[in-house]
Design a protein around this motif. Structure first.
Motif, PDB file in Angstrom:
ATOM      1  N   THR A  17       0.834  -1.204   0.000  1.00  0.00           N
ATOM      2  CA  THR A  17       0.000   0.000   0.000  1.00  0.00           C
ATOM      3  C   THR A  17       0.868   1.253   0.000  1.00  0.00           C
ATOM      4  O   THR A  17       0.583   2.233  -0.715  1.00  0.00           O
ATOM      5  CB  THR A  17      -0.933   0.000   1.226  1.00  0.00           C
ATOM      6  N   ILE A  18       1.943   1.220   0.781  1.00  0.00           N
ATOM      7  CA  ILE A  18       2.877   2.350   0.795  1.00  0.00           C
ATOM      8  C   ILE A  18       3.561   2.491  -0.563  1.00  0.00           C
ATOM      9  O   ILE A  18       3.748   3.604  -1.072  1.00  0.00           O
ATOM     10  CB  ILE A  18       3.922   2.161   1.912  1.00  0.00           C
ATOM     11  N   ALA A  19       3.902   1.351  -1.177  1.00  0.00           N
ATOM     12  CA  ALA A  19       4.572   1.388  -2.480  1.00  0.00           C
ATOM     13  C   ALA A  19       3.679   2.024  -3.545  1.00  0.00           C
ATOM     14  O   ALA A  19       4.154   2.779  -4.402  1.00  0.00           O
ATOM     15  CB  ALA A  19       4.979  -0.022  -2.902  1.00  0.00           C
ATOM     16  N   VAL A  20       2.379   1.716  -3.513  1.00  0.00           N
ATOM     17  CA  VAL A  20       1.453   2.328  -4.468  1.00  0.00           C
ATOM     18  C   VAL A  20       1.353   3.833  -4.217  1.00  0.00           C
ATOM     19  O   VAL A  20       1.352   4.638  -5.168  1.00  0.00           O
ATOM     20  CB  VAL A  20       0.069   1.661  -4.397  1.00  0.00           C
ATOM     21  N   ALA A  21       1.285   4.233  -2.953  1.00  0.00           N
ATOM     22  CA  ALA A  21       1.240   5.666  -2.631  1.00  0.00           C
ATOM     23  C   ALA A  21       2.516   6.354  -3.109  1.00  0.00           C
ATOM     24  O   ALA A  21       2.468   7.468  -3.652  1.00  0.00           O
ATOM     25  CB  ALA A  21       1.060   5.858  -1.129  1.00  0.00           C
ATOM     26  N   ASN A  22       3.659   5.695  -2.914  1.00  0.00           N
ATOM     27  CA  ASN A  22       4.926   6.256  -3.393  1.00  0.00           C
ATOM     28  C   ASN A  22       4.936   6.368  -4.916  1.00  0.00           C
ATOM     29  O   ASN A  22       5.479   7.330  -5.477  1.00  0.00           O
ATOM     30  CB  ASN A  22       6.098   5.385  -2.945  1.00  0.00           C
ATOM     31  N   LEU A  23       4.343   5.382  -5.586  1.00  0.00           N
ATOM     32  CA  LEU A  23       4.279   5.406  -7.048  1.00  0.00           C
ATOM     33  C   LEU A  23       3.468   6.613  -7.525  1.00  0.00           C
ATOM     34  O   LEU A  23       3.875   7.325  -8.451  1.00  0.00           O
ATOM     35  CB  LEU A  23       3.661   4.108  -7.558  1.00  0.00           C
ATOM     36  N   HIS A  24       2.323   6.847  -6.881  1.00  0.00           N
ATOM     37  CA  HIS A  24       1.535   8.047  -7.206  1.00  0.00           C
ATOM     38  C   HIS A  24       2.390   9.314  -7.017  1.00  0.00           C
ATOM     39  O   HIS A  24       2.383  10.220  -7.865  1.00  0.00           O
ATOM     40  CB  HIS A  24       0.310   8.147  -6.306  1.00  0.00           C
ATOM     41  N   GLY A  25       3.113   9.351  -5.910  1.00  0.00           N
ATOM     42  CA  GLY A  25       3.933  10.527  -5.608  1.00  0.00           C
ATOM     43  C   GLY A  25       5.047  10.726  -6.618  1.00  0.00           C
ATOM     44  O   GLY A  25       5.326  11.867  -7.030  1.00  0.00           O
ATOM     45  N   GLN A  26       5.693   9.633  -7.017  1.00  0.00           N
ATOM     46  CA  GLN A  26       6.758   9.737  -8.022  1.00  0.00           C
ATOM     47  C   GLN A  26       6.218  10.268  -9.344  1.00  0.00           C
ATOM     48  O   GLN A  26       6.840  11.112  -9.990  1.00  0.00           O
ATOM     49  CB  GLN A  26       7.391   8.363  -8.243  1.00  0.00           C
ATOM     50  N   ILE A  27       5.073   9.758  -9.748  1.00  0.00           N
ATOM     51  CA  ILE A  27       4.474  10.198 -11.017  1.00  0.00           C
ATOM     52  C   ILE A  27       4.113  11.675 -10.946  1.00  0.00           C
ATOM     53  O   ILE A  27       4.430  12.457 -11.860  1.00  0.00           O
ATOM     54  CB  ILE A  27       3.239   9.335 -11.344  1.00  0.00           C
ATOM     55  N   ASP A  28       3.473  12.076  -9.862  1.00  0.00           N
ATOM     56  CA  ASP A  28       3.080  13.485  -9.718  1.00  0.00           C
ATOM     57  C   ASP A  28       4.304  14.393  -9.675  1.00  0.00           C
ATOM     58  O   ASP A  28       4.325  15.463 -10.300  1.00  0.00           O
ATOM     59  CB  ASP A  28       2.236  13.678  -8.456  1.00  0.00           C
ATOM     60  N   GLY A  29       5.330  13.958  -8.943  1.00  0.00           N
ATOM     61  CA  GLY A  29       6.539  14.770  -8.824  1.00  0.00           C
ATOM     62  C   GLY A  29       7.262  14.936 -10.148  1.00  0.00           C
ATOM     63  O   GLY A  29       7.696  16.044 -10.507  1.00  0.00           O
ATOM     64  N   ALA A  31       5.931  14.655 -13.132  1.00  0.00           N
ATOM     65  CA  ALA A  31       5.086  15.454 -14.017  1.00  0.00           C
ATOM     66  C   ALA A  31       5.278  16.941 -13.740  1.00  0.00           C
ATOM     67  O   ALA A  31       5.362  17.757 -14.673  1.00  0.00           O
ATOM     68  CB  ALA A  31       3.625  15.060 -13.841  1.00  0.00           C
ATOM     69  N   VAL A  32       5.365  17.315 -12.468  1.00  0.00           N
ATOM     70  CA  VAL A  32       5.573  18.715 -12.105  1.00  0.00           C
ATOM     71  C   VAL A  32       6.940  19.189 -12.586  1.00  0.00           C
ATOM     72  O   VAL A  32       7.080  20.286 -13.166  1.00  0.00           O
ATOM     73  CB  VAL A  32       5.436  18.904 -10.583  1.00  0.00           C
ATOM     74  N   ARG A  33       7.986  18.375 -12.372  1.00  0.00           N
ATOM     75  CA  ARG A  33       9.336  18.769 -12.788  1.00  0.00           C
ATOM     76  C   ARG A  33       9.419  18.943 -14.307  1.00  0.00           C
ATOM     77  O   ARG A  33      10.051  19.868 -14.806  1.00  0.00           O
ATOM     78  CB  ARG A  33      10.361  17.744 -12.308  1.00  0.00           C
ATOM     79  N   LEU A  34       8.775  18.040 -15.036  1.00  0.00           N
ATOM     80  CA  LEU A  34       8.787  18.152 -16.498  1.00  0.00           C
ATOM     81  C   LEU A  34       8.035  19.388 -16.961  1.00  0.00           C
ATOM     82  O   LEU A  34       8.432  20.051 -17.919  1.00  0.00           O
ATOM     83  CB  LEU A  34       8.184  16.890 -17.114  1.00  0.00           C
ATOM     84  N   SER A  35       6.944  19.675 -16.293  1.00  0.00           N
ATOM     85  CA  SER A  35       6.173  20.862 -16.646  1.00  0.00           C
ATOM     86  C   SER A  35       7.001  22.129 -16.433  1.00  0.00           C
ATOM     87  O   SER A  35       7.010  23.028 -17.277  1.00  0.00           O
ATOM     88  CB  SER A  35       4.894  20.923 -15.805  1.00  0.00           C
ATOM     89  N   ARG A  36       7.722  22.176 -15.335  1.00  0.00           N
ATOM     90  CA  ARG A  36       8.573  23.342 -15.066  1.00  0.00           C
ATOM     91  C   ARG A  36       9.732  23.409 -16.041  1.00  0.00           C
ATOM     92  O   ARG A  36      10.095  24.486 -16.514  1.00  0.00           O
ATOM     93  CB  ARG A  36       9.096  23.277 -13.630  1.00  0.00           C
ATOM     94  N   ALA A  37      10.321  22.261 -16.338  1.00  0.00           N
ATOM     95  CA  ALA A  37      11.453  22.238 -17.266  1.00  0.00           C
ATOM     96  C   ALA A  37      11.026  22.697 -18.651  1.00  0.00           C
ATOM     97  O   ALA A  37      11.786  23.345 -19.374  1.00  0.00           O
ATOM     98  CB  ALA A  37      12.032  20.823 -17.349  1.00  0.00           C
ATOM     99  N   GLY A  38       9.787  22.391 -19.016  1.00  0.00           N
ATOM    100  CA  GLY A  38       9.302  22.754 -20.343  1.00  0.00           C
ATOM    101  C   GLY A  38       9.201  24.249 -20.551  1.00  0.00           C
ATOM    102  O   GLY A  38       9.197  24.731 -21.688  1.00  0.00           O
ATOM    103  N   THR A  39       9.134  25.029 -19.460  1.00  0.00           N
ATOM    104  CA  THR A  39       9.000  26.483 -19.596  1.00  0.00           C
ATOM    105  C   THR A  39      10.346  27.170 -19.763  1.00  0.00           C
ATOM    106  O   THR A  39      10.407  28.301 -20.222  1.00  0.00           O
ATOM    107  CB  THR A  39       8.322  27.080 -18.344  1.00  0.00           C
ATOM    108  N   GLY A  40      11.444  26.471 -19.414  1.00  0.00           N
ATOM    109  CA  GLY A  40      12.731  27.155 -19.485  1.00  0.00           C
ATOM    110  C   GLY A  40      13.833  26.338 -20.120  1.00  0.00           C
ATOM    111  O   GLY A  40      14.969  26.786 -20.177  1.00  0.00           O
ATOM    112  N   LYS A  41      13.533  25.135 -20.613  1.00  0.00           N
ATOM    113  CA  LYS A  41      14.562  24.299 -21.207  1.00  0.00           C
ATOM    114  C   LYS A  41      14.074  23.731 -22.529  1.00  0.00           C
ATOM    115  O   LYS A  41      12.879  23.647 -22.784  1.00  0.00           O
ATOM    116  CB  LYS A  41      14.931  23.149 -20.264  1.00  0.00           C
ATOM    117  N   THR A  42      15.014  23.342 -23.340  1.00  0.00           N
ATOM    118  CA  THR A  42      14.675  22.720 -24.614  1.00  0.00           C
ATOM    119  C   THR A  42      13.998  21.394 -24.358  1.00  0.00           C
ATOM    120  O   THR A  42      14.524  20.559 -23.612  1.00  0.00           O
ATOM    121  CB  THR A  42      15.951  22.487 -25.447  1.00  0.00           C
TER     122      THR A  42
END
Length: 357
Positions: A17-29, A31-42
């Motif tokens: 159950t913790i592993a699934v919660a961590n998986l959700h967190g990794q995906i969300d994290g 996604a956020v990093r990629l979204s931010r990178a897309g605004t200032g990086k190639t």
């Protein structure tokens, strides 16, 4: 196979159950990093490609564990964007090959693997991916050769697990069972997902062999490892229904019908409810499953024509539609299972014709 063999060496892993919660967190994290990178990086920069490929792999994993078609589709969309941004990047091409293979677009996946090889992806990784495709197409000897070749640069767990699943599909049950045990002994990770998937595939082998007790034991092992593992829960419900306990099957399937967007669980819930005498409710779920399959077959015919055919041949009660989809599936891959499905459909259609006035 006994439960003792499953527990002979019980690796210690993260709570499921913790592993699934961590998986959700990794995906969300990510996604956020990629979204931010897309605004200032190639978009095609190496870091963005690496993070994008990691996100794609995590989405595919979550799709497998939780039965989420939407995750497969999001992964495929991200992979297309990654290759558009970096068309000659081997990491991007490999990520797209995996998403295409997941959706059974095998010819396109093989083409991507070839391009990834020309872009510098190591041969052992490519051989392992090609083996998955060949196995899905029923080319077992070629798949085995590639698995053994890739084993020189892969873990013993990965190699033994891949060979176990391959031998199980070939019907070499005794050898597969030994390989499942050997893979388990070689596991050194902390994630519960690979072991749960291994136990599930072992359960599928015994399920096909008609050993419901062994199948149930394996599915339960996968469920203990990852309580939300959709495939294990769904197959365990099938076993309960075969044992004549539709109430137990309904209890397993009802939560899945709400958390998964795969119509397979909805269809099985309809079958279990019907078997338990709850005909009106069964009809409602049957209609929902029918609509779900109609949509999926339009979007991903290679991946879902066989599942849809099985639905129409069983709870869907439309042999003609089942035959059409079984024939469509046979056009995609000439495997023993595809031929068997087609023969089932022909027999069902013949019975309907004979019963007609």
């Amino acid at each position: 196979m006994t439960r003792a063999s499953l527990e002979e060496r019980e690796p210690v892993t993260t709570n499921g159950t913790i592993a699934v919660a961590n998986l959700h967190g990794q995906i969300d994290g990510l996604a956020v990093r990629l979204s931010r990178a897309g605004t200032g990086k190639t978009p095609g920069a190496p870091l963005a490609v690496a993070q994008g490929a990691a996100l794609i792999d995590l989405l595919n994993l979550r799709g497998q564990i939780l039965g989420r078609v939407a995750d497969y589709e999001q992964a495929a969309e991200l992979a297309e964007g990654l290759v558009r941004a970096a068309p000659e990047d081997g990491t991007a091409l490999l990520a797209r090959a995996r998403t295409r293979a997941t959706l059974h677009r095998f010819a396109e996946a093989v083409a991507d693997l070839g391009a990834a090889g020309r872009s510098g992806v190591d041969e052992a990784t490519l051989d392992a991916e090609r083996a998955v495709v060949l196995q899905a197409l029923g080319c077992y000897a070629d798949a085995m050769a590639l698995i053994r070749k890739a084993s020189e640069r892969q873990s013993s767990f990965t190699t033994c697990g891949a060979l176990a699943v391959l031998q199980a599909e070939r019907g070499e049950v005794a050898e597969a069972d030994n390989l499942f045990d050997e893979a388990r002994r070689h596991y050194r990770g902390t994630s519960p997902f690979p072991l749960a998937q291994l136990d599930f595939r072992r359960g599928v082998m015994w399920h096909r062999e008609g050993d419901l007790d062994a199948a149930s034991s394996c599915y339960e092992a996968a469920r203990r490892r990852v309580p939300d593992y959709a495939s294990a829960l769904g197959h365990l419900a099938e076993v309960e229904l075969l044992r004549g306990d539709p109430s137990a099957a309904v209890a397993l399937l009802r939560p899945l019908a709400h958390t998964s967007d795969d119509p397979e669980y909805v269809g099985h819930l309809a079958a279990a409810l019907h078997a338990g005498g709850r005909v009106h409710e069964a009809h409602q779920w049957r209609e929902r499953a029918a609509a779900g399959y109609d949509e999926l077959v339009l979007r991903h015919p290679e991946a879902y024509a066989d599942h849809a055919a099985d639905f129409w041949l069983t709870v869907g009660s439309d042999a003609e539609r089942g035959l059409q989809l079984a024939l469509q599936n046979l056009a995609f891959r000439q495997t023993a299972r595809a031929h068997a499905l087609f023969q089932r459909a022909v027999l069902a259609q013949n019975r309907v014709a004979q019963a007609a006035p």
